[in-house]
Design a protein around this motif. Structure first.
Motif, PDB file in Angstrom:
ATOM      1  N   ILE A  49      44.872 -21.876  26.008  1.00  0.00           N
ATOM      2  CA  ILE A  49      43.718 -20.990  26.141  1.00  0.00           C
ATOM      3  C   ILE A  49      43.361 -20.832  27.606  1.00  0.00           C
ATOM      4  O   ILE A  49      43.193 -21.811  28.336  1.00  0.00           O
ATOM      5  N   ARG A  50      43.214 -19.580  28.036  1.00  0.00           N
ATOM      6  CA  ARG A  50      42.895 -19.274  29.431  1.00  0.00           C
ATOM      7  C   ARG A  50      41.577 -18.493  29.480  1.00  0.00           C
ATOM      8  O   ARG A  50      41.444 -17.441  28.863  1.00  0.00           O
ATOM      9  N   VAL A  51      40.624 -19.022  30.227  1.00  0.00           N
ATOM     10  CA  VAL A  51      39.299 -18.411  30.344  1.00  0.00           C
ATOM     11  C   VAL A  51      39.045 -18.019  31.795  1.00  0.00           C
ATOM     12  O   VAL A  51      39.261 -18.819  32.721  1.00  0.00           O
ATOM     13  N   ALA A  52      38.578 -16.800  31.999  1.00  0.00           N
ATOM     14  CA  ALA A  52      38.191 -16.323  33.331  1.00  0.00           C
ATOM     15  C   ALA A  52      36.673 -16.193  33.380  1.00  0.00           C
ATOM     16  O   ALA A  52      36.059 -15.682  32.440  1.00  0.00           O
ATOM     17  N   ALA A  53      36.068 -16.673  34.456  1.00  0.00           N
ATOM     18  CA  ALA A  53      34.623 -16.555  34.641  1.00  0.00           C
ATOM     19  C   ALA A  53      34.338 -15.843  35.953  1.00  0.00           C
ATOM     20  O   ALA A  53      34.917 -16.189  36.988  1.00  0.00           O
ATOM     21  N   VAL A  54      33.471 -14.850  35.907  1.00  0.00           N
ATOM     22  CA  VAL A  54      33.030 -14.147  37.118  1.00  0.00           C
ATOM     23  C   VAL A  54      31.513 -14.251  37.153  1.00  0.00           C
ATOM     24  O   VAL A  54      30.828 -13.690  36.297  1.00  0.00           O
ATOM     25  N   ILE A  55      31.009 -14.987  38.154  1.00  0.00           N
ATOM     26  CA  ILE A  55      29.577 -15.246  38.219  1.00  0.00           C
ATOM     27  C   ILE A  55      29.018 -14.752  39.545  1.00  0.00           C
ATOM     28  O   ILE A  55      29.691 -14.038  40.281  1.00  0.00           O
ATOM     29  N   LYS A  98      36.275  -8.242  41.268  1.00  0.00           N
ATOM     30  CA  LYS A  98      36.783  -9.534  40.790  1.00  0.00           C
ATOM     31  C   LYS A  98      37.203  -9.434  39.321  1.00  0.00           C
ATOM     32  O   LYS A  98      38.255  -9.948  38.922  1.00  0.00           O
ATOM     33  N   VAL A  99      36.364  -8.786  38.521  1.00  0.00           N
ATOM     34  CA  VAL A  99      36.699  -8.614  37.104  1.00  0.00           C
ATOM     35  C   VAL A  99      37.953  -7.764  36.957  1.00  0.00           C
ATOM     36  O   VAL A  99      38.859  -8.082  36.171  1.00  0.00           O
ATOM     37  N   ASP A 100      38.037  -6.676  37.731  1.00  0.00           N
ATOM     38  CA  ASP A 100      39.201  -5.794  37.660  1.00  0.00           C
ATOM     39  C   ASP A 100      40.488  -6.554  37.969  1.00  0.00           C
ATOM     40  O   ASP A 100      41.519  -6.354  37.312  1.00  0.00           O
ATOM     41  N   THR A 101      40.429  -7.414  38.971  1.00  0.00           N
ATOM     42  CA  THR A 101      41.616  -8.179  39.366  1.00  0.00           C
ATOM     43  C   THR A 101      42.058  -9.132  38.259  1.00  0.00           C
ATOM     44  O   THR A 101      43.251  -9.260  37.963  1.00  0.00           O
ATOM     45  N   LEU A 102      41.102  -9.793  37.636  1.00  0.00           N
ATOM     46  CA  LEU A 102      41.422 -10.770  36.600  1.00  0.00           C
ATOM     47  C   LEU A 102      41.791 -10.125  35.266  1.00  0.00           C
ATOM     48  O   LEU A 102      42.456 -10.752  34.437  1.00  0.00           O
ATOM     49  N   ALA A 103      41.366  -8.875  35.074  1.00  0.00           N
ATOM     50  CA  ALA A 103      41.559  -8.213  33.778  1.00  0.00           C
ATOM     51  C   ALA A 103      43.025  -8.077  33.398  1.00  0.00           C
ATOM     52  O   ALA A 103      43.359  -8.019  32.208  1.00  0.00           O
ATOM     53  N   GLY A 104      43.904  -8.034  34.389  1.00  0.00           N
ATOM     54  CA  GLY A 104      45.329  -7.870  34.098  1.00  0.00           C
ATOM     55  C   GLY A 104      46.112  -9.159  34.146  1.00  0.00           C
ATOM     56  O   GLY A 104      47.349  -9.121  34.263  1.00  0.00           O
ATOM     57  N   VAL A 112      30.839 -13.965  31.978  1.00  0.00           N
ATOM     58  CA  VAL A 112      30.339 -13.195  33.110  1.00  0.00           C
ATOM     59  C   VAL A 112      28.827 -13.353  33.290  1.00  0.00           C
ATOM     60  O   VAL A 112      28.087 -13.518  32.322  1.00  0.00           O
ATOM     61  N   ILE A 113      28.419 -13.314  34.558  1.00  0.00           N
ATOM     62  CA  ILE A 113      27.002 -13.197  34.931  1.00  0.00           C
ATOM     63  C   ILE A 113      26.909 -11.998  35.877  1.00  0.00           C
ATOM     64  O   ILE A 113      27.296 -12.099  37.043  1.00  0.00           O
ATOM     65  N   PRO A 114      26.433 -10.861  35.422  1.00  0.00           N
ATOM     66  CA  PRO A 114      26.388  -9.675  36.288  1.00  0.00           C
ATOM     67  C   PRO A 114      25.291  -9.776  37.344  1.00  0.00           C
ATOM     68  O   PRO A 114      24.265 -10.426  37.126  1.00  0.00           O
ATOM     69  N   ILE A 115      25.509  -9.138  38.480  1.00  0.00           N
ATOM     70  CA  ILE A 115      24.474  -9.065  39.510  1.00  0.00           C
ATOM     71  C   ILE A 115      23.342  -8.158  39.044  1.00  0.00           C
ATOM     72  O   ILE A 115      22.166  -8.483  39.190  1.00  0.00           O
ATOM     73  N   SER A 116      23.711  -7.007  38.497  1.00  0.00           N
ATOM     74  CA  SER A 116      22.721  -6.121  37.884  1.00  0.00           C
ATOM     75  C   SER A 116      23.145  -5.896  36.435  1.00  0.00           C
ATOM     76  O   SER A 116      24.250  -6.271  36.034  1.00  0.00           O
ATOM     77  N   SER A 117      22.300  -5.262  35.670  1.00  0.00           N
ATOM     78  CA  SER A 117      22.582  -5.133  34.237  1.00  0.00           C
ATOM     79  C   SER A 117      23.799  -4.271  33.939  1.00  0.00           C
ATOM     80  O   SER A 117      24.406  -4.396  32.876  1.00  0.00           O
ATOM     81  N   ASN A 118      24.182  -3.387  34.875  1.00  0.00           N
ATOM     82  CA  ASN A 118      25.284  -2.466  34.565  1.00  0.00           C
ATOM     83  C   ASN A 118      26.413  -2.443  35.585  1.00  0.00           C
ATOM     84  O   ASN A 118      27.327  -1.630  35.457  1.00  0.00           O
ATOM     85  N   ASN A 119      26.393  -3.327  36.596  1.00  0.00           N
ATOM     86  CA  ASN A 119      27.424  -3.217  37.627  1.00  0.00           C
ATOM     87  C   ASN A 119      28.813  -3.637  37.134  1.00  0.00           C
ATOM     88  O   ASN A 119      29.823  -3.260  37.724  1.00  0.00           O
ATOM     89  N   LEU A 120      28.883  -4.388  36.048  1.00  0.00           N
ATOM     90  CA  LEU A 120      30.185  -4.812  35.512  1.00  0.00           C
ATOM     91  C   LEU A 120      30.618  -4.016  34.291  1.00  0.00           C
ATOM     92  O   LEU A 120      31.687  -4.268  33.734  1.00  0.00           O
ATOM     93  N   SER A 121      29.818  -3.045  33.881  1.00  0.00           N
ATOM     94  CA  SER A 121      30.079  -2.368  32.612  1.00  0.00           C
ATOM     95  C   SER A 121      31.450  -1.698  32.570  1.00  0.00           C
ATOM     96  O   SER A 121      32.195  -1.841  31.589  1.00  0.00           O
ATOM     97  N   GLN A 122      31.798  -0.941  33.592  1.00  0.00           N
ATOM     98  CA  GLN A 122      33.088  -0.250  33.596  1.00  0.00           C
ATOM     99  C   GLN A 122      34.251  -1.234  33.577  1.00  0.00           C
ATOM    100  O   GLN A 122      35.234  -1.056  32.844  1.00  0.00           O
ATOM    101  N   SER A 123      34.136  -2.285  34.372  1.00  0.00           N
ATOM    102  CA  SER A 123      35.200  -3.290  34.438  1.00  0.00           C
ATOM    103  C   SER A 123      35.330  -4.042  33.126  1.00  0.00           C
ATOM    104  O   SER A 123      36.441  -4.298  32.638  1.00  0.00           O
ATOM    105  N   LEU A 124      34.205  -4.406  32.527  1.00  0.00           N
ATOM    106  CA  LEU A 124      34.236  -5.126  31.261  1.00  0.00           C
ATOM    107  C   LEU A 124      34.702  -4.226  30.118  1.00  0.00           C
ATOM    108  O   LEU A 124      35.280  -4.706  29.134  1.00  0.00           O
ATOM    109  N   GLY A 125      34.466  -2.927  30.254  1.00  0.00           N
ATOM    110  CA  GLY A 125      34.983  -1.995  29.256  1.00  0.00           C
ATOM    111  C   GLY A 125      36.504  -2.070  29.186  1.00  0.00           C
ATOM    112  O   GLY A 125      37.092  -2.053  28.102  1.00  0.00           O
ATOM    113  N   LYS A 126      37.153  -2.202  30.350  1.00  0.00           N
ATOM    114  CA  LYS A 126      38.617  -2.327  30.393  1.00  0.00           C
ATOM    115  C   LYS A 126      39.062  -3.630  29.736  1.00  0.00           C
ATOM    116  O   LYS A 126      40.078  -3.681  29.040  1.00  0.00           O
ATOM    117  N   VAL A 127      38.278  -4.698  29.957  1.00  0.00           N
ATOM    118  CA  VAL A 127      38.590  -5.989  29.343  1.00  0.00           C
ATOM    119  C   VAL A 127      38.482  -5.891  27.828  1.00  0.00           C
ATOM    120  O   VAL A 127      39.374  -6.321  27.084  1.00  0.00           O
TER     121      VAL A 127
END
Length: 350
Positions: A49-55, A98-104, A112-127
């Motif tokens: 099991i491999r877990v990625a965390a972006v905080i 950071k999320v984009d890099t780890l997504a592949g 994840v802990i986002p800086i703002s409520s929506n700054n990771l939305s596009q990247s997490l959508g790809k995940v």
């Protein structure tokens, strides 16, 4: 191992032994350390099991303590964990990268802990579109913006920030009494976590007079300046509430320079603020126990990666710490002084 900028990698490997910490060399802009956990979960079947965390940023000790809780869980269960920090406190684009890099990179789950409520939305959508579960901890991702990007959060683990603010407000009202004026220092403008804590505090301290809130962007120096300006504008302020502890530290400095007896309360329960409470520089903090939050986040990811059903919201403990219970809070740090609800160990298939 991969070169992870300002990251932490925990690799669970079969064999006998204990923990080996090896700091890897890096250039001036990167810092990577590797912890090899040998036989951390021998025979458990979890090592794949491999877990990625972006905080958030590494400089804030709150997030460093979250990472420690994550590492504790990874070591306990013998999984592979990579923790990436946002480049700076407010670098929303850098964190998304950071999320984009780890997504592949073939991870089984993201925390994840986002800086703002929506700054990771596009990247997490790809995940999410890859079928990878996402566990959101501490600061919530905006569900609507993530859904628009094609994803959703599997589970949220964190403090009920509104309730934490209420408890802080009740305690502050008890300390200062009816009729007092409290200065409010918020984090980033529009931040969901900050707003919830401020609004909750106002409810808990209903009947007091409020000055502000003024945004100080979670920054110590900005909070120092904001508190000075508020005291100059309204010398009747007898207390301050800050939406986090690093801002409370700046407020405490402004109060010390004023020479007045003004109470200061923050939120987080970082180690430095506990020492400030012990020394009388700060009145209190609504301690969130980020170590627990990090551990719960990784455990939720393990359950999700194994195909289990994860509770959509798991509340992390929060306790108001003042001079009344500071010794207990310090002796138990970074763990809470009592038991807390954790549904995940019973769900993890070993």
């Amino acid at each position: 191992m991969r070169g992870i900028s300002k990251g932490v990698r925990l690799a669970a490997m079969a064999g006998a032994g204990a923990l080996l910490l090896a700091a890897c060399g890096s250039d001036s802009d990167t810092a990577t350390e590797e912890v090899v956990v040998e036989e951390a979960a021998a025979g458990s079947g979890l090592s794949d099991i491999r877990v990625a965390a972006v905080i958030k940023d590494e400089a804030n000790p709150f997030f460093g303590t979250i990472a420690e809780g994550m590492k504790e869980a990874a070591a306990e269960y013998g999984i592979d964990l990579v923790v990436e920090y946002a480049p700076t406190l407010n670098d929303e684009v850098g964190q998304a990268n950071k999320v984009d890099t780890l997504a592949g990179q073939d991870f089984d789950c993201f925390v994840v802990i986002p800086i703002s409520s929506n700054n990771l939305s596009q990247s997490l959508g790809k995940v999410a579109q890859q079928g990878i579960p996402i566990v959101n901890i501490d600061s919530p991702v905006d569900a609507a913006s993530l859904e628009a990007a094609g994803g959703k959060v599997t589970a949220f683990v964190g403090t009920d920030n509104y309730k934490a603010g209420v408890e802080g407000g009740k305690k502050m009202k008890e300390i200062v009494g009816d009729g007092a004026t409290v200065g409010l220092i918020a984090g980033l403008a529009g931040n969901v976590t900050s707003n919830a804590r401020i609004d909750g505090f106002k409810e808990g301290a209903a009947g007091l007079t409020f000055e502000g809130p003024v945004n100080a962007d979670w920054d110590t120096a900005k909070a120092l300046d904001a508190a000075k300006a508020m005291l100059a504008k309204n010398p009747n302020i007898t207390a301050f509430f800050a939406a986090n502890d690093t801002m409370a530290q700046g407020i405490a400095q402004a109060v010390a320079e004023s020479g007045k007896d003004i109470k200061v309360m923050g939120v987080d329960g970082i180690e430095a603020i506990l020492q400030d409470i012990k020394g009388g520089k700060v009145t209190g903090s609504v301690s969130q126990y980020p170590w627990v939050m990090g551990k719960l986040g990784v455990e939720a990811c393990i359950v999700a990666a194994q195909g289990g059903t994860v509770t959509e919201f798991v509340e992390s403990p929060a306790i108001v710490v003042t001079s009344e219970n500071i010794d207990t809070a310090i002796s138990g740090f970074p763990k809470p002084p009592g038991e807390y609800t954790n549904p995940f160990p019973a769900q993890i298939q070993k």
